[in-house]
Structures are given as structure tokens and as C-alpha cells.
Design an enzyme around this catalytic site. Structure first.
Site, short mmCIF file in Angstrom:
data_model
loop_
_atom_site.label_atom_id
_atom_site.label_comp_id
_atom_site.label_asym_id
_atom_site.label_seq_id
_atom_site.Cartn_x
_atom_site.Cartn_y
_atom_site.Cartn_z
CG ASP A 112 -0.05 -1.42 -3.42
OD1 ASP A 112 -1.31 -1.23 -3.76
OD2 ASP A 112 0.07 -2.20 -2.50
N GLY A 120 -6.46 -8.33 -1.92
CA GLY A 120 -7.39 -8.63 -0.80
C GLY A 120 -8.92 -8.35 -1.12
CB SER A 177 -0.02 -8.01 4.85
OG SER A 177 -1.05 -8.56 4.15
NE ARG A 234 -4.21 -2.67 -3.77
CZ ARG A 234 -3.62 -3.43 -2.86
NH1 ARG A 234 -4.46 -4.54 -2.39
NH2 ARG A 234 -2.63 -3.18 -2.22
CE1 TYR A 289 -5.65 -6.83 4.93
CE2 TYR A 289 -3.73 -6.87 6.42
CZ TYR A 289 -4.27 -7.22 5.05
OH TYR A 289 -3.64 -7.49 3.73
CG ASN A 310 -0.60 -6.07 -4.38
OD1 ASN A 310 0.08 -6.75 -3.31
ND2 ASN A 310 -0.75 -4.76 -4.41
CD GLU A 355 -0.03 -10.99 2.55
OE1 GLU A 355 -0.62 -10.14 2.42
OE2 GLU A 355 0.73 -11.73 1.53
CD GLU A 411 2.98 -4.66 -3.25
OE1 GLU A 411 3.27 -5.69 -3.28
OE2 GLU A 411 1.71 -4.31 -2.39
N1 LIG Z 1 9.38 3.60 -0.78
C1 LIG Z 1 8.58 3.92 0.04
N2 LIG Z 1 8.49 4.97 0.23
C2 LIG Z 1 7.35 5.32 1.24
N3 LIG Z 1 6.43 4.46 1.89
C3 LIG Z 1 6.79 2.87 1.36
C4 LIG Z 1 7.59 2.56 0.45
N4 LIG Z 1 7.46 1.18 0.19
C5 LIG Z 1 6.60 0.93 1.09
N5 LIG Z 1 5.96 1.72 1.58
C6 LIG Z 1 5.02 1.89 2.49
O1 LIG Z 1 4.83 0.40 3.12
C7 LIG Z 1 3.69 -0.29 2.62
C8 LIG Z 1 3.89 -1.68 2.11
O2 LIG Z 1 4.75 -1.57 0.92
P1 LIG Z 1 4.57 -2.50 -0.37
O3 LIG Z 1 5.68 -2.26 -1.24
O4 LIG Z 1 3.18 -2.10 -0.72
O5 LIG Z 1 4.38 -3.78 -0.02
P2 LIG Z 1 3.26 -4.83 0.74
O6 LIG Z 1 2.24 -4.24 0.47
O7 LIG Z 1 3.61 -6.11 -0.23
O8 LIG Z 1 3.64 -5.20 2.19
C9 LIG Z 1 3.11 0.70 1.42
O9 LIG Z 1 1.60 0.51 1.57
C10 LIG Z 1 3.54 2.10 1.98
O10 LIG Z 1 2.76 2.34 2.91
MG LIG Z 2 1.41 -3.13 -1.14
#
Ligand SMILES: Nc1ncnc2c1ncn2[C@@H]1O[C@H](COP(=O)(O)OP(=O)(O)O)[C@@H](O)[C@H]1O
Ligand SMILES: [Mg+2]
Length: 308
Positions: A257, A275, A150, A255, A216, A271, A21, A269
Site C-alpha cells: 500500500d 484479501g 482493514s 500487496r 468492504y 500485506n 479481521e 505497509e
Molecule cells: N500516513 C498516512 N497518511 C494518510 N493516510 C494514511 C496513512 N496511513 C494510513 N492511512 C490510511 O489508512 C488506511 C489503512 O492504513 P494501512 O497502513 O494501509 O493499514 P491497514 O490496511 O493494515 O489497516 C490506508 O489505506 C490509508 O487510507
Molecule cells: Mg493497508
């Protein structure tokens, strides 16, 4: 420290670094640096490479604003360095940073606290891939590296063959991979500033998947702010976000999610260094709460300290 005290010190904005990142961190760091200079702080940008300890000394950094994303910055390592040499820094401390960057550890803590998170399994490099894949009975699933951000290295797998492929891709980024039930639903994020939840943002990527490009590239995602949830759901989601941050032990800005499936508010997750680019979510949520970008940066800077 007060703003007046901070204006007397040299603030180093640590950005860049070596994670996947890096480019996003440079955008975040430069936005913060510009805001600090505009508000009258003695701020300098520092690209956090292997010479970081020497740079901190040669540039006379007295307070560190950490604008690093991913491993080697958001994961407790730089926080540990700053603790060791006694430079106060923004955001979460060592333990909260390492826990939050690791999605497996985060999910274990959420579960232990009774906070909702999607069902999951873990694949570690060296595990029998066939055995792990055969444990998965319901598709689609998501495969994602435990310590990445990301949406890097993330695959939506509709069947066992796609999961094998997704695990191999994710294992190129980390030795641990989270396999999570795919949640079909709405996606939201809740920013938390000094223990208080900001308005919820719903993200609606035009591509249908909130991947790197959707995150982004301007115009690729619609941001609904405040998200259209009733008062009760809004309060519940904000409370889960605050509880998740407290369970991990976060400080400053963070933040959380979420995926929302019917009544279920499932935490993906946490953060610890959200960002702060032009398209980023924390500055948007803060603005909706009446906190402009420069004020947000100063609020985070005021929280700089040691031994968090
Ligand atoms: N279990 C899930 N079901 C549906 N979509 C998911 C799931 N896990 C992740 N995503 C999608 O993938 C993106 C990235 O996952 P995330 O766990 O937030 O990791 P990071 O943001 O650290 O890459 C999320 O913003 C979402 O759009
Ligand atoms: Mg995320």
C-alpha cells in the site's frame, strides 16, 4: 508442486481465525474454496481455531492454503505450526509474515533499504503518553496499531488532544502504535505475484478515508485500474513494491500500500495475505493482467511449500 500433483492431495483452506479481521478472512477463504472446488481440487474449508492442529490431522490436510488475515494467521504463527508438522503452505514463510504484519518492523526495514515511507514515531503501552504526544510537532498525524489491518483502530488526529484519544483507541488493539505523518495525496496499492508487480490500482473512497466500510461495502470506493500515472512513475512504484517484498522476504502473493504526494511514492505497509473478497484489490489487479480468479488461486497454491 504441479497442478496435477496438487489435485491428488487434500487442500485445507484455513480461514476465519480469531483476529479482528475474522469476517473478511471468511469471505476470502470461501471465495478461494469455491474456486478450488470448481477447478477440481479436493479442498475443504477449515475454521482456524485453537483446535487447528487436531483439525489438520483429522481432516487429513496435506497442503494448506492460508486465507487468514491479521494476527494468528498472517503473522507467522500458523506458518510456524505448519512448518512444525510438515504441511506445505501458501504464501510467505514465518519471518516475512511476522515482519510484514508489524508496521514498525516493516518501516524499519524499508528505511534500512532506502525505500520511502512516511515519517513516524512509536508509542508503546507503558510509555508516558504526554511525553510521546509532546514529541509530535506537526499535525495531522495518523495513529494506527502496529499489527492490525482493514483500517481497524486507525485515527486521523488533527491536534494533540485527538492524538491522545487515537493512541488510546489504537492501544486497545496492540501494545505498539505507529504515529505517522498524515500524507495528503493519492492512495494506491501494488500487488506482487511471485516477484512480479501487477498493474497499479488507485483507490478513491467516496467518504475520503479508506476505512473498513470503504474497503468492504460495494460501491463505496472507486478503483482506477490501471491508475493514471505516467510510465516512469508507474515503473518506479512497481519497483518499490517488488523491492519492499524482497526486503521483507515475501513469497507468493503480496500487496504493498502506498500514499503518493507529488513525486514521493511513500510505502505504508506490506500485506502478505491480501484479501480475495469480491471487492478485493489483488484479484482486480490480477484480472487486469489477464489472470482470472481461479488462475490466481492456482498460481498461489502452486507456490505451497516449506522452509521459505
Ligand atoms: N500516513 C498516512 N497518511 C494518510 N493516510 C494514511 C496513512 N496511513 C494510513 N492511512 C490510511 O489508512 C488506511 C489503512 O492504513 P494501512 O497502513 O494501509 O493499514 P491497514 O490496511 O493494515 O489497516 C490506508 O489505506 C490509508 O487510507
Ligand atoms: Mg493497508
Amino acid at each position: 508442486m504441479t497442478r496435477e500433483e496438487l489435485k491428488q492431495r487434500t487442500v485445507g483452506v484455513l480461514m476465519g481465525g480469531v483476529s479482528a479481521e475474522r469476517e473478511i478472512s471468511l469471505r476470502t477463504g470461501n471465495a478461494i474454496l469455491t474456486a478450488l472446488l470448481g477447478a477440481g481440487y479436493k479442498a475443504i474449508g477449515i475454521d482456524a481455531g485453537p483446535d487447528l492442529p487436531q483439525r489438520l490431522q483429522s481432516e487429513g490436510v496435506e497442503v494448506a492454503f492460508i486465507a487468514l488475515h491479521g494476527r494468528g494467521g498472517e503473522d507467522g504463527s500458523v506458518q510456524g505450526l505448519l512448518e512444525t508438522i510438515g504441511i506445505p503452505y501458501t504464501g510467505s514463510g514465518i519471518l516475512a509474515s511476522s515482519l510484514a504484519l508489524d508496521k514498525v518492523m516493516t518501516k524499519r526495514i524499508l528505511l534500512q533499504q532506502g525505500l520511502p515511507t512516511p515519517l513516524f514515531d512509536v508509542y508503546r503501552i507503558g510509555d508516558d503518553l504526554t511525553a510521546v504526544v509532546s514529541r509530535i510537532k506537526t499535525y495531522p498525524v495518523i495513529a494506527k496499531p502496529a499489527r492490525e489491518g482493514s483500517t481497524i483502530g486507525v485515527t486521523i488526529a488533527g491536534d494533540a488532544a485527538a492524538l491522545r484519544q487515537g493512541l488510546t483507541v489504537a492501544a486497545g488493539y496492540d501494545r505498539q502504535v505507529v504515529i505517522e505523518e498524515f500524507i495528503k495525496g493519492r492512495e494506491t496499492t501494488v500487488s506482487v505475484l511471485d516477484g512480479v508487480a501487477l498493474p497499479i490500482i488507485e483507490v478513491v473512497p467516496k467518504s475520503g478515508f479508506y476505512d473498513f466500510a470503504s474497503k468492504y461495502t460495494a460501491g463505496q470506493t472507486e478503483y482506477l485500474l490501471p491508475a493514471a500515472f505516467d510510465a516512469q512513475v508507474t515503473a518506479r512504484m512497481q519497483q518499490i513494491a517488488v523491492d519492499a517484498c524482497n526486503a521483507i522476504g515475501c513469497s507468493g502473493a503480496a500487496r504493498v500500500d502506498f500514499m503518493v504526494r507529488g513525486d514521493e511514492l511513500l510505502c505504508l505497509e506490506v500485506n502478505t495475505i491480501p484479501g480475495m473478497t469480491a471487492t478485493s484489490l489483488l484479484p482486480k489487479a490480477a484480472a487486469a493482467a489477464g489472470i482470472d480468479f481461479t488462475e490466481l488461486v492456482q498460481r498461489i497454491l502452486e507456490g505451497a511449500g516449506l522452509d521459505k
